[in-house]
Design a protein around this motif. Sequence first.
Motif, PDB file in Angstrom:
ATOM      1  N   CYS A  10      -5.279  14.642   7.116  1.00 56.96           N
ATOM      2  CA  CYS A  10      -4.973  13.224   6.895  1.00 56.96           C
ATOM      3  C   CYS A  10      -5.444  12.828   5.506  1.00 56.96           C
ATOM      4  O   CYS A  10      -6.472  13.304   5.035  1.00 56.96           O
ATOM      5  CB  CYS A  10      -5.667  12.368   7.942  1.00 56.96           C
ATOM      6  N   TYR A  11      -4.694  11.969   4.890  1.00 57.71           N
ATOM      7  CA  TYR A  11      -5.021  11.488   3.560  1.00 57.71           C
ATOM      8  C   TYR A  11      -5.137   9.969   3.596  1.00 57.71           C
ATOM      9  O   TYR A  11      -4.399   9.309   4.330  1.00 57.71           O
ATOM     10  CB  TYR A  11      -3.939  11.919   2.562  1.00 57.71           C
ATOM     11  N   PRO A  12      -6.046   9.401   2.809  1.00 59.13           N
ATOM     12  CA  PRO A  12      -6.214   7.944   2.843  1.00 59.13           C
ATOM     13  C   PRO A  12      -4.960   7.225   2.355  1.00 59.13           C
ATOM     14  O   PRO A  12      -4.312   7.663   1.416  1.00 59.13           O
ATOM     15  CB  PRO A  12      -7.397   7.686   1.906  1.00 59.13           C
ATOM     16  N   LEU A  13      -4.634   6.144   3.033  1.00 60.98           N
ATOM     17  CA  LEU A  13      -3.461   5.363   2.683  1.00 60.98           C
ATOM     18  C   LEU A  13      -3.819   3.888   2.819  1.00 60.98           C
ATOM     19  O   LEU A  13      -4.268   3.454   3.871  1.00 60.98           O
ATOM     20  CB  LEU A  13      -2.300   5.710   3.630  1.00 60.98           C
ATOM     21  N   ARG A  14      -3.652   3.158   1.753  1.00 64.59           N
ATOM     22  CA  ARG A  14      -3.961   1.726   1.789  1.00 64.59           C
ATOM     23  C   ARG A  14      -2.698   0.891   1.951  1.00 64.59           C
ATOM     24  O   ARG A  14      -2.695  -0.105   2.633  1.00 64.59           O
ATOM     25  CB  ARG A  14      -4.684   1.324   0.509  1.00 64.59           C
ATOM     26  N   ASN A  15      -1.640   1.261   1.260  1.00 59.18           N
ATOM     27  CA  ASN A  15      -0.421   0.450   1.231  1.00 59.18           C
ATOM     28  C   ASN A  15       0.811   1.315   1.445  1.00 59.18           C
ATOM     29  O   ASN A  15       0.835   2.479   1.074  1.00 59.18           O
ATOM     30  CB  ASN A  15      -0.286  -0.268  -0.117  1.00 59.18           C
ATOM     31  N   ALA A  16       1.832   0.726   2.024  1.00 56.72           N
ATOM     32  CA  ALA A  16       3.117   1.402   2.212  1.00 56.72           C
ATOM     33  C   ALA A  16       4.215   0.356   2.101  1.00 56.72           C
ATOM     34  O   ALA A  16       4.001  -0.813   2.387  1.00 56.72           O
ATOM     35  CB  ALA A  16       3.185   2.092   3.570  1.00 56.72           C
ATOM     36  N   ALA A  17       5.374   0.793   1.672  1.00 58.80           N
ATOM     37  CA  ALA A  17       6.540  -0.092   1.653  1.00 58.80           C
ATOM     38  C   ALA A  17       7.284   0.124   2.959  1.00 58.80           C
ATOM     39  O   ALA A  17       7.525   1.263   3.368  1.00 58.80           O
ATOM     40  CB  ALA A  17       7.437   0.253   0.469  1.00 58.80           C
ATOM     41  N   CYS A  18       7.627  -0.960   3.632  1.00 54.40           N
ATOM     42  CA  CYS A  18       8.296  -0.862   4.925  1.00 54.40           C
ATOM     43  C   CYS A  18       9.573  -1.696   4.905  1.00 54.40           C
ATOM     44  O   CYS A  18       9.604  -2.792   4.351  1.00 54.40           O
ATOM     45  CB  CYS A  18       7.367  -1.349   6.025  1.00 54.40           C
ATOM     46  N   LEU A  19      10.618  -1.169   5.485  1.00 51.11           N
ATOM     47  CA  LEU A  19      11.910  -1.839   5.535  1.00 51.11           C
ATOM     48  C   LEU A  19      12.487  -1.665   6.932  1.00 51.11           C
ATOM     49  O   LEU A  19      12.467  -0.565   7.484  1.00 51.11           O
ATOM     50  CB  LEU A  19      12.847  -1.216   4.499  1.00 51.11           C
ATOM     51  N   VAL A  90       5.429   5.994   1.231  1.00 45.73           N
ATOM     52  CA  VAL A  90       4.039   6.009   0.808  1.00 45.73           C
ATOM     53  C   VAL A  90       3.909   6.671  -0.561  1.00 45.73           C
ATOM     54  O   VAL A  90       2.847   7.148  -0.924  1.00 45.73           O
ATOM     55  CB  VAL A  90       3.130   6.717   1.845  1.00 45.73           C
ATOM     56  N   ASP A  91       4.981   6.658  -1.337  1.00 46.77           N
ATOM     57  CA  ASP A  91       4.985   7.258  -2.671  1.00 46.77           C
ATOM     58  C   ASP A  91       4.007   6.497  -3.569  1.00 46.77           C
ATOM     59  O   ASP A  91       4.224   5.325  -3.864  1.00 46.77           O
ATOM     60  CB  ASP A  91       6.393   7.200  -3.250  1.00 46.77           C
ATOM     61  N   PRO A  92       2.920   7.132  -4.035  1.00 48.15           N
ATOM     62  CA  PRO A  92       1.937   6.422  -4.853  1.00 48.15           C
ATOM     63  C   PRO A  92       2.476   5.994  -6.220  1.00 48.15           C
ATOM     64  O   PRO A  92       1.911   5.124  -6.859  1.00 48.15           O
ATOM     65  CB  PRO A  92       0.789   7.426  -4.985  1.00 48.15           C
ATOM     66  N   GLU A  93       3.580   6.583  -6.664  1.00 49.73           N
ATOM     67  CA  GLU A  93       4.197   6.167  -7.928  1.00 49.73           C
ATOM     68  C   GLU A  93       4.901   4.818  -7.770  1.00 49.73           C
ATOM     69  O   GLU A  93       5.051   4.077  -8.726  1.00 49.73           O
ATOM     70  CB  GLU A  93       5.201   7.224  -8.410  1.00 49.73           C
ATOM     71  N   VAL A  94       5.352   4.517  -6.564  1.00 53.15           N
ATOM     72  CA  VAL A  94       6.081   3.281  -6.293  1.00 53.15           C
ATOM     73  C   VAL A  94       5.190   2.254  -5.602  1.00 53.15           C
ATOM     74  O   VAL A  94       5.271   1.058  -5.890  1.00 53.15           O
ATOM     75  CB  VAL A  94       7.324   3.577  -5.413  1.00 53.15           C
ATOM     76  N   VAL A  95       4.359   2.713  -4.688  1.00 49.15           N
ATOM     77  CA  VAL A  95       3.478   1.829  -3.916  1.00 49.15           C
ATOM     78  C   VAL A  95       2.031   2.131  -4.324  1.00 49.15           C
ATOM     79  O   VAL A  95       1.461   3.114  -3.879  1.00 49.15           O
ATOM     80  CB  VAL A  95       3.661   2.061  -2.395  1.00 49.15           C
ATOM     81  N   PRO A  96       1.446   1.272  -5.199  1.00 47.77           N
ATOM     82  CA  PRO A  96       0.080   1.535  -5.667  1.00 47.77           C
ATOM     83  C   PRO A  96      -0.910   1.608  -4.506  1.00 47.77           C
ATOM     84  O   PRO A  96      -0.847   0.818  -3.576  1.00 47.77           O
ATOM     85  CB  PRO A  96      -0.230   0.337  -6.567  1.00 47.77           C
ATOM     86  N   GLN A  97      -1.838   2.554  -4.592  1.00 47.02           N
ATOM     87  CA  GLN A  97      -2.825   2.762  -3.536  1.00 47.02           C
ATOM     88  C   GLN A  97      -4.218   2.289  -3.939  1.00 47.02           C
ATOM     89  O   GLN A  97      -5.175   2.509  -3.224  1.00 47.02           O
ATOM     90  CB  GLN A  97      -2.878   4.239  -3.146  1.00 47.02           C
TER      91      GLN A  97
END
Length: 116
Positions: A10-19, A90-97
């Motif tokens: 598992c990797y830490p995830l703070r933000n994600a884009a959801c549609l 959850v692409d960190p290039e698009v969704v800043p973490q």
Amino acid sequence: CVVAELTLRCYPLRNAACLTFDLVASNVRVRTAILRNWADWICGDLGGSGDGAEGDDGSVRSVGGAPKEVYSQLILPAGSSSIPCVCASVDPEVVPQSEGRLEQFNDMTEKRRGGG
């Protein structure tokens, strides 16, 4: 093939884009085409002729499928003329973490609405 051991990383995830959206499926043929195209995209299969240009039903297909940082799920309600879809990235290039980024985004959105 027997799986003797499995490790989950598992990797830490703070933000994600959801549609979320609905795909209109007016009949069984359209519903089948939607499911086939979605499965090809999410699994990375080209389908059709294999060149990524045109599928069996004449639809244009993307080459390569979904990026690995994209999650997608279709919900298949019985007897419905639409197919609800949920997609997340959850692409960190698009969704800043970075920490505090979500709060910064919410503040900026509030200012644009004139509330801050």
